[in-house]
Enzyme design. Sequence first.
Site, short mmCIF file in Angstrom:
data_model
loop_
_atom_site.label_atom_id
_atom_site.label_comp_id
_atom_site.label_asym_id
_atom_site.label_seq_id
_atom_site.Cartn_x
_atom_site.Cartn_y
_atom_site.Cartn_z
N ASN A 49 0.82 -1.21 0.00
CA ASN A 49 0.00 0.00 0.00
C ASN A 49 0.86 1.26 0.00
O ASN A 49 0.52 2.27 -0.63
CB ASN A 49 -0.94 0.01 1.20
CG ASN A 49 -2.04 -1.02 1.08
OD1 ASN A 49 -2.26 -1.60 0.02
ND2 ASN A 49 -2.76 -1.26 2.17
N ALA A 50 1.99 1.20 0.72
CA ALA A 50 2.90 2.35 0.74
C ALA A 50 3.48 2.60 -0.65
O ALA A 50 3.61 3.74 -1.10
CB ALA A 50 4.03 2.12 1.74
N VAL A 51 3.82 1.52 -1.36
CA VAL A 51 4.34 1.64 -2.72
C VAL A 51 3.28 2.26 -3.64
O VAL A 51 3.59 3.12 -4.47
CB VAL A 51 4.77 0.26 -3.26
CG1 VAL A 51 5.10 0.32 -4.75
CG2 VAL A 51 5.97 -0.26 -2.47
N THR A 52 2.03 1.84 -3.47
CA THR A 52 0.93 2.40 -4.27
C THR A 52 0.82 3.91 -4.07
O THR A 52 0.71 4.68 -5.04
CB THR A 52 -0.41 1.74 -3.87
OG1 THR A 52 -0.32 0.33 -4.09
CG2 THR A 52 -1.56 2.31 -4.69
N ASP A 86 2.56 0.43 -10.14
CA ASP A 86 1.26 -0.21 -10.32
C ASP A 86 1.42 -1.69 -10.60
O ASP A 86 0.49 -2.47 -10.40
CB ASP A 86 0.52 0.48 -11.48
CG ASP A 86 -0.97 0.26 -11.41
OD1 ASP A 86 -1.52 0.26 -10.30
OD2 ASP A 86 -1.60 0.07 -12.48
N ASP A 89 3.17 -3.15 -6.75
CA ASP A 89 2.37 -3.30 -5.53
C ASP A 89 1.55 -4.59 -5.52
O ASP A 89 1.46 -5.28 -4.50
CB ASP A 89 1.48 -2.08 -5.30
CG ASP A 89 0.59 -1.76 -6.50
OD1 ASP A 89 0.53 -2.56 -7.45
OD2 ASP A 89 -0.05 -0.68 -6.48
N GLY A 90 0.99 -4.96 -6.68
CA GLY A 90 0.23 -6.20 -6.75
C GLY A 90 1.11 -7.41 -6.54
O GLY A 90 0.74 -8.35 -5.81
N ASP A 111 -5.25 5.00 -8.92
CA ASP A 111 -5.23 5.06 -10.38
C ASP A 111 -6.10 6.20 -10.89
O ASP A 111 -5.73 6.93 -11.81
CB ASP A 111 -5.73 3.74 -10.97
CG ASP A 111 -4.70 2.63 -10.87
OD1 ASP A 111 -3.53 2.91 -10.54
OD2 ASP A 111 -5.08 1.46 -11.12
#
Length: 223
Positions: A49-52, A86, A89-90, A111
């Site tokens: 979530n932090a990366v997002t 994007d 993170d997944g 997004d």
Amino acid sequence: MSPPSGVLTHTAIVSAIMAKILSVVGKAGTARLLDPLSRALLRAGVSPNAVTIVGTLGVLVGAFGFAARGHWIAAVVIITVCGLTDIMDGAMARARGSANRYGALLDSTMDRIADGAIFAAIAWWYAGTGDRLSLAAALICLVTGQVVSYVKARAEGLGMSCHVGLVERAERLITVGVGALLTGFGLAWGLPASLWLLAAGSVFTIWQRMWHVRQQESAGESV
């Protein structure tokens, strides 16, 4: 300067090819290349979530710090690099075993923010230059881009499939990116042409998705 004859067609072909490569081959290949970095971030205790969120902040910097000032090449580079999050993170969430609905919601929300920022920044630039036609195209892209995503989300929320669409997020970003690079390298018509192409494609995609859902509804009613 007006675009040369056939430029819309050429831009459309380039964008479509790039979008398919990114979706089918490029995305998987990029994920593998970024896998070591993803693992390193997980070991350091960084959450998906932090990366997002950080990736979205980077896109905002690229949009409002560079695109809004007409620095197209720098904007494309920054937004593209930050857009890699994007993919990361997944992959990080799956590797961590923490993929959940909140993470998916956060990713989709970020997004929408990123996409809106990109087209808002472009609109800001053209508003400042007095180019009303390009401003109108950017505003149409800003609105229709959000509606394209909403129609699919709403349809799926109602229990219907909506896996159709001429212009989805990858095509949208690649098209505007190609146009921005063309303009950045001195072809002033590049970005305006891509915006109008994208505006037309997005309007069609909204109709396409609405019609697809309507057909499902009609089929259900006739059973």
